[in-house]
Design a protein around this motif. Structure first.
Motif, PDB file in Angstrom:
ATOM      1  N   ASP A  73       2.245   6.757  -9.596  1.00 12.29           N
ATOM      2  CA  ASP A  73       1.452   7.681 -10.398  1.00 12.29           C
ATOM      3  C   ASP A  73       1.305   7.217 -11.845  1.00 12.29           C
ATOM      4  O   ASP A  73       0.620   7.856 -12.626  1.00 12.29           O
ATOM      5  CB  ASP A  73       2.028   9.089 -10.336  1.00 12.29           C
ATOM      6  CG  ASP A  73       3.499   9.145 -10.694  1.00 12.29           C
ATOM      7  OD1 ASP A  73       4.056   8.132 -11.141  1.00 12.29           O
ATOM      8  OD2 ASP A  73       4.097  10.224 -10.516  1.00 12.29           O
ATOM      9  N   ASP A  74       1.934   6.098 -12.201  1.00 13.88           N
ATOM     10  CA  ASP A  74       1.763   5.586 -13.569  1.00 13.88           C
ATOM     11  C   ASP A  74       0.819   4.380 -13.552  1.00 13.88           C
ATOM     12  O   ASP A  74       0.814   3.600 -12.605  1.00 13.88           O
ATOM     13  CB  ASP A  74       3.110   5.215 -14.191  1.00 13.88           C
ATOM     14  CG  ASP A  74       3.795   4.083 -13.470  1.00 13.88           C
ATOM     15  OD1 ASP A  74       3.832   2.970 -14.017  1.00 13.88           O
ATOM     16  OD2 ASP A  74       4.277   4.313 -12.335  1.00 13.88           O
ATOM     17  N   HIS A 118     -10.728   0.251  -6.425  1.00 15.35           N
ATOM     18  CA  HIS A 118     -11.667   1.169  -7.070  1.00 15.35           C
ATOM     19  C   HIS A 118     -11.123   2.598  -7.142  1.00 15.35           C
ATOM     20  O   HIS A 118     -11.888   3.540  -7.314  1.00 15.35           O
ATOM     21  CB  HIS A 118     -13.005   1.137  -6.334  1.00 15.35           C
ATOM     22  CG  HIS A 118     -13.661  -0.208  -6.366  1.00 15.35           C
ATOM     23  ND1 HIS A 118     -14.170  -0.765  -7.516  1.00 15.35           N
ATOM     24  CD2 HIS A 118     -13.850  -1.132  -5.394  1.00 15.35           C
ATOM     25  CE1 HIS A 118     -14.657  -1.959  -7.256  1.00 15.35           C
ATOM     26  NE2 HIS A 118     -14.472  -2.216  -5.974  1.00 15.35           N
ATOM     27  N   ASP A 119      -9.811   2.730  -6.971  1.00 12.32           N
ATOM     28  CA  ASP A 119      -9.126   4.033  -7.074  1.00 12.32           C
ATOM     29  C   ASP A 119      -9.727   5.078  -6.123  1.00 12.32           C
ATOM     30  O   ASP A 119      -9.895   6.240  -6.483  1.00 12.32           O
ATOM     31  CB  ASP A 119      -9.150   4.551  -8.519  1.00 12.32           C
ATOM     32  CG  ASP A 119      -8.463   3.593  -9.474  1.00 12.32           C
ATOM     33  OD1 ASP A 119      -7.382   3.079  -9.116  1.00 12.32           O
ATOM     34  OD2 ASP A 119      -9.001   3.346 -10.569  1.00 12.32           O
ATOM     35  N   ARG A 120     -10.007   4.633  -4.890  1.00 13.83           N
ATOM     36  CA  ARG A 120     -10.586   5.534  -3.890  1.00 13.83           C
ATOM     37  C   ARG A 120      -9.652   5.759  -2.698  1.00 13.83           C
ATOM     38  O   ARG A 120     -10.108   6.177  -1.637  1.00 13.83           O
ATOM     39  CB  ARG A 120     -11.917   4.970  -3.375  1.00 13.83           C
ATOM     40  CG  ARG A 120     -13.007   4.901  -4.413  1.00 13.83           C
ATOM     41  CD  ARG A 120     -14.328   4.523  -3.795  1.00 13.83           C
ATOM     42  NE  ARG A 120     -14.226   3.313  -3.000  1.00 13.83           N
ATOM     43  CZ  ARG A 120     -14.963   2.225  -3.181  1.00 13.83           C
ATOM     44  NH1 ARG A 120     -15.874   2.199  -4.119  1.00 13.83           N
ATOM     45  NH2 ARG A 120     -14.808   1.174  -2.413  1.00 13.83           N
ATOM     46  N   TYR A 174       0.833  -1.212   0.000  1.00  6.20           N
ATOM     47  CA  TYR A 174       0.000   0.000   0.000  1.00  6.20           C
ATOM     48  C   TYR A 174       0.869   1.264   0.000  1.00  6.20           C
ATOM     49  O   TYR A 174       0.504   2.254  -0.623  1.00  6.20           O
ATOM     50  CB  TYR A 174      -0.941   0.022   1.207  1.00  6.20           C
ATOM     51  CG  TYR A 174      -2.006  -1.050   1.219  1.00  6.20           C
ATOM     52  CD1 TYR A 174      -2.389  -1.728   0.067  1.00  6.20           C
ATOM     53  CD2 TYR A 174      -2.648  -1.384   2.397  1.00  6.20           C
ATOM     54  CE1 TYR A 174      -3.375  -2.700   0.087  1.00  6.20           C
ATOM     55  CE2 TYR A 174      -3.636  -2.350   2.429  1.00  6.20           C
ATOM     56  CZ  TYR A 174      -4.000  -3.003   1.282  1.00  6.20           C
ATOM     57  OH  TYR A 174      -4.979  -3.961   1.316  1.00  6.20           O
ATOM     58  N   VAL A 175       1.990   1.213   0.701  1.00  6.37           N
ATOM     59  CA  VAL A 175       2.919   2.359   0.699  1.00  6.37           C
ATOM     60  C   VAL A 175       3.338   2.659  -0.740  1.00  6.37           C
ATOM     61  O   VAL A 175       3.242   3.798  -1.211  1.00  6.37           O
ATOM     62  CB  VAL A 175       4.170   2.080   1.569  1.00  6.37           C
ATOM     63  CG1 VAL A 175       5.248   3.130   1.340  1.00  6.37           C
ATOM     64  CG2 VAL A 175       3.805   1.990   3.044  1.00  6.37           C
ATOM     65  N   TYR A 176       3.816   1.630  -1.431  1.00  8.43           N
ATOM     66  CA  TYR A 176       4.307   1.818  -2.794  1.00  8.43           C
ATOM     67  C   TYR A 176       3.170   2.163  -3.755  1.00  8.43           C
ATOM     68  O   TYR A 176       3.356   2.958  -4.672  1.00  8.43           O
ATOM     69  CB  TYR A 176       5.062   0.585  -3.262  1.00  8.43           C
ATOM     70  CG  TYR A 176       6.246   0.254  -2.390  1.00  8.43           C
ATOM     71  CD1 TYR A 176       7.118   1.248  -1.945  1.00  8.43           C
ATOM     72  CD2 TYR A 176       6.477  -1.045  -1.970  1.00  8.43           C
ATOM     73  CE1 TYR A 176       8.198   0.945  -1.126  1.00  8.43           C
ATOM     74  CE2 TYR A 176       7.559  -1.351  -1.154  1.00  8.43           C
ATOM     75  CZ  TYR A 176       8.408  -0.352  -0.730  1.00  8.43           C
ATOM     76  OH  TYR A 176       9.464  -0.659   0.073  1.00  8.43           O
ATOM     77  N   ILE A 178       0.259   1.034 -10.944  1.00 10.83           N
ATOM     78  CA  ILE A 178      -0.998   0.950 -10.201  1.00 10.83           C
ATOM     79  C   ILE A 178      -1.689  -0.383 -10.476  1.00 10.83           C
ATOM     80  O   ILE A 178      -2.128  -1.072  -9.540  1.00 10.83           O
ATOM     81  CB  ILE A 178      -1.904   2.157 -10.540  1.00 10.83           C
ATOM     82  CG1 ILE A 178      -1.292   3.444  -9.962  1.00 10.83           C
ATOM     83  CG2 ILE A 178      -3.331   1.944 -10.039  1.00 10.83           C
ATOM     84  CD1 ILE A 178      -1.933   4.727 -10.463  1.00 10.83           C
ATOM     85  N   ASP A 179      -1.753  -0.771 -11.725  1.00 10.13           N
ATOM     86  CA  ASP A 179      -2.386  -2.046 -12.083  1.00 10.13           C
ATOM     87  C   ASP A 179      -1.618  -3.230 -11.498  1.00 10.13           C
ATOM     88  O   ASP A 179      -2.215  -4.201 -11.023  1.00 10.13           O
ATOM     89  CB  ASP A 179      -2.486  -2.186 -13.600  1.00 10.13           C
ATOM     90  CG  ASP A 179      -3.472  -1.208 -14.218  1.00 10.13           C
ATOM     91  OD1 ASP A 179      -4.328  -0.664 -13.481  1.00 10.13           O
ATOM     92  OD2 ASP A 179      -3.378  -0.973 -15.441  1.00 10.13           O
TER      93      ASP A 179
END
Length: 140
Positions: free
Chosen positions: A32-33, A107-109, A25-27, A37-38
């Motif tokens: 930002d790319d 969910h990118d929240r 979760y830290v990383y 993220i995926d």
């Protein structure tokens, strides 16, 4: 001794996941790319559902089995055991909250910073130390 062995194997697996998942979760919070993220979403999901949750289930099943077989009769007279079970309950809440965070990331929240996750990552270390010391020393 078989119950204790399986309980310890589950505990090591569970804690390995609880130590590593917040580190992911830290990383993830620092990424930002989209490719990163995926990748973190996949890693987090596999770790939570493939390692951490089964380890937690093993730990709890074999731990309560041992409690039933060996310590249930003396349960009321062992304060250390009550404290240990309370700390394990906190650990279960922590695990469930990690799952909530997993779904927030999915969910990118996510609304928390990588610094918050660095601090969040320390809680299972403190719980592990307290639980092991209680189980081994039975101080109270």
């Amino acid at each position: 001794m078989w119950l204790k062995a399986w309980h310890l194997i589950g505990m090591v697996t569970w804690f390995a996941g609880l130590f590593y998942l917040p580190r992911l979760y830290v990383y993830h919070a620092m990424s930002d790319d989209q490719a990163s993220i995926d990748r973190f979403k996949i890693m987090e999901r596999k770790l939570f559902f493939g390692i951490t949750t089964p380890g937690g289930i093993f730990t709890l099943v074999f731990g309560f089995w041992m409690l039933h077989d060996y310590a249930w009769a003396a349960f009321g007279s062992h304060l250390w055991l009550h404290i240990k079970l309370g700390l394990i309950a906190l650990l279960v809440v922590y695990h469930i909250y990690c799952g909530k965070l997993l779904f927030d990331f999915k969910h990118d929240r996510n609304t928390r910073s990588h610094v918050w996750y660095r601090w969040f990552n320390e809680l299972p270390v403190l719980l592990l130390i307290a639980i092991v010391l209680l189980a081994v020393l039975k101080p109270v």
